[in-house]
Design a protein around this motif. Structure first.
Motif, PDB file in Angstrom:
ATOM      1  N   SER A   1      79.849  59.199  70.164  1.00  0.00           N
ATOM      2  CA  SER A   1      80.172  57.915  70.804  1.00  0.00           C
ATOM      3  C   SER A   1      79.593  57.884  72.215  1.00  0.00           C
TER       4      SER A   1
ATOM      5  N   THR B   1      87.346  48.649  73.193  1.00  0.00           N
ATOM      6  CA  THR B   1      87.347  50.099  73.420  1.00  0.00           C
ATOM      7  C   THR B   1      86.184  50.497  74.320  1.00  0.00           C
TER       8      THR B   1
ATOM      9  N   VAL C   1      86.512  52.588  77.800  1.00  0.00           N
ATOM     10  CA  VAL C   1      85.731  53.797  78.096  1.00  0.00           C
ATOM     11  C   VAL C   1      84.865  53.581  79.340  1.00  0.00           C
TER      12      VAL C   1
ATOM     13  N   TYR D   1      87.743  60.562  79.140  1.00  0.00           N
ATOM     14  CA  TYR D   1      86.363  60.087  79.036  1.00  0.00           C
ATOM     15  C   TYR D   1      85.487  61.113  78.315  1.00  0.00           C
TER      16      TYR D   1
ATOM     17  N   SER E   1      86.176  61.166  74.689  1.00  0.00           N
ATOM     18  CA  SER E   1      85.725  59.968  73.978  1.00  0.00           C
ATOM     19  C   SER E   1      84.281  60.103  73.504  1.00  0.00           C
TER      20      SER E   1
ATOM     21  N   THR F   1      84.358  61.780  69.928  1.00  0.00           N
ATOM     22  CA  THR F   1      85.405  61.350  69.008  1.00  0.00           C
ATOM     23  C   THR F   1      85.045  59.986  68.424  1.00  0.00           C
TER      24      THR F   1
ATOM     25  N   GLN G   1      85.246  56.305  67.241  1.00  0.00           N
ATOM     26  CA  GLN G   1      85.970  55.216  67.891  1.00  0.00           C
ATOM     27  C   GLN G   1      86.580  54.255  66.871  1.00  0.00           C
TER      28      GLN G   1
ATOM     29  N   ASP H   1      91.808  49.762  71.599  1.00  0.00           N
ATOM     30  CA  ASP H   1      91.610  50.703  72.708  1.00  0.00           C
ATOM     31  C   ASP H   1      92.870  51.433  73.123  1.00  0.00           C
TER      32      ASP H   1
ATOM     33  N   TYR I   1      93.371  54.135  70.580  1.00  0.00           N
ATOM     34  CA  TYR I   1      92.296  55.127  70.664  1.00  0.00           C
ATOM     35  C   TYR I   1      92.448  56.031  71.886  1.00  0.00           C
ATOM     36  N   VAL I   2      92.643  55.435  73.063  1.00  0.00           N
ATOM     37  CA  VAL I   2      92.661  56.214  74.305  1.00  0.00           C
ATOM     38  C   VAL I   2      93.977  56.945  74.497  1.00  0.00           C
TER      39      VAL I   2
ATOM     40  N   LEU J   1      92.924  60.080  71.511  1.00  0.00           N
ATOM     41  CA  LEU J   1      92.322  60.994  72.487  1.00  0.00           C
ATOM     42  C   LEU J   1      93.380  61.839  73.182  1.00  0.00           C
TER      43      LEU J   1
END
Length: 363
Positions: free
Chosen positions: A81, A186, A190, A283, A286, A289, A291, A295, A298-299, A303
């Motif tokens: 990503s 997302t 990021v 970061y 990410s 990983t 996506q 978001d 995901y974050v 993550l």
């Protein structure tokens, strides 16, 4: 007798509000002392939870029971990503280093003592939303805070010229060359992690928000500035526990992409607080990983879990932020109501200046 009646009425109102806002406990508050017990069981609301603070046992069980994340998201795949979109607009160069440390002689590098960098997700054409924030909660504590807005490329040259003009006045827009569409949210998150970790690493905390969220920035600053507030490994937010993975509608994720029926615990996307060291770790993770376009999941879910970073529950989140659900006028109204309520509080000596806000909060 009349005083007792009025006191009882106030307690019933507080009790009902406490029940409604403390959603995941799902308590029915009918007894007179309900709100008092609820306050005793939650962490003090005027400071950020410390490492030795504990949730009530019922809530601790919820935090400890998390869900399994598919192996495809847990495997590190180098550069899967890559975030290599060119910048279209960037905040002023000295935004984070600044010239606020006036005791340092001229000519030497002046590293600013920055407490908070607010990064606000904003749609490209939401000019009024950004204007409201600049005129309300974004004006508080400018010596200790900075504010930037994150935008994608609207794909419209006329609109882009207006954005460029806005940026020439305020110098607070960070924009990359990816399409400004919801499915790229997302990428926007990021982008903020990348810029904050590289250009604003001297900030102690990064606070992510949306442009339709009111933040009680004065209370937040006073809470984070306390010496007992954790400076490392901190993710603090209103937590979503055991949320179903949607298979239909706007947020649909097919089983072929994410097979479990529940997300890992993650932060409400409207506002979260992180120490800067966590932002840098997120970061870097990410970049290797897979996506998904949600978001917040995901974050602060996937993550965060990969990095084994604990997530801390923010009690009584309505004191720190309120979600206006796309209504910038309501954000300004919250700001005005809070100021009016604070004035009334100072005159009458009351404890809580948030009563008017309760009817607006959608946290």
């Amino acid at each position: 007798m009349q005083e007792n009646i009025e006191q009882s009425a106030r307690e019933r109102v507080e009790c009902k509000s406490g029940r409604r806002l403390n959603i995941f406990k799902l308590r029915l508050c009918f007894q007179k002392d309900c709100f008092s017990r609820w306050k005793q069981e939650t962490i003090a609301s005027h400071r950020i939870p410390r490492e030795d603070d504990e949730l009530p046992e019922s809530d601790k069980r919820i935090v400890d029971q998390d869900v399994v994340i598919p192996a495809g998201f847990l495997i590190d795949i180098p550069n899967i990503s890559q975030h290599i979109f060119p910048y279209l607009l960037t905040p002023e160069r000295n935004l984070c280093i600044g010239n606020h440390a006036n005791d340092i002689p001229e000519g030497e590098h002046r590293k600013r003592k920055l407490l908070i960098l607010f990064i606000v997700h904003s749609r490209a054409d939401n000019f009024e939303h950004r204007k409201v924030i600049r005129e309300t909660w974004g004006t508080i504590g400018n010596r200790f805070t900075e504010l930037i807005f994150l935008l994608g490329n609207p794909g419209n040259s006329t609109l882009q010229k207006v954005i460029a003009t806005e940026h020439s006045i305020h110098a607070d827009i960070l924009q990359e060359d990816f399409a400004e569409v919801y499915r790229n949210i997302t990428l926007k998150n990021v982008m903020g992690l990348k810029w904050a970790s590289r250009e604003c690493f001297n900030a102690k905390y990064i606070v992510k928000s949306d442009d339709d969220v009111y933040i009680n920035s004065k209370l937040l600053i006073s809470s984070l500035i306390r010496t007992e507030t954790p400076r490392k490994n901190l993710i603090l937010c209103k937590i979503h526990f055991f949320k179903n993975v949607p298979r239909e509608g706007k947020y649909a994720i097919p089983k072929s992409i994410y097979s479990p029926d529940f997300w890992p615990s993650f932060c409400f996307g409207g506002c979260w607080i992180m120490s800067t060291d966590v932002v840098a770790k997120l970061y870097q993770m990410s970049l290797q990983t897979r996506q998904i376009y949600l978001d917040d999941v995901y974050v602060t879910g996937i993550l965060r879990t990969k990095l084994s970073i604990p997530i801390r529950y923010l009690p009584r989140a309505y004191r720190l932020f309120c979600h206006a659900k796309g209504n910038s006028t309501m954000v300004r109204q919250m700001w005005n109501d809070f100021r009016d309520e604070r004035k009334r509080q100072m005159v009458q000596g009351e404890e809580d200046a948030h009563i008017k806000l309760w009817s607006y909060c959608f946290t």
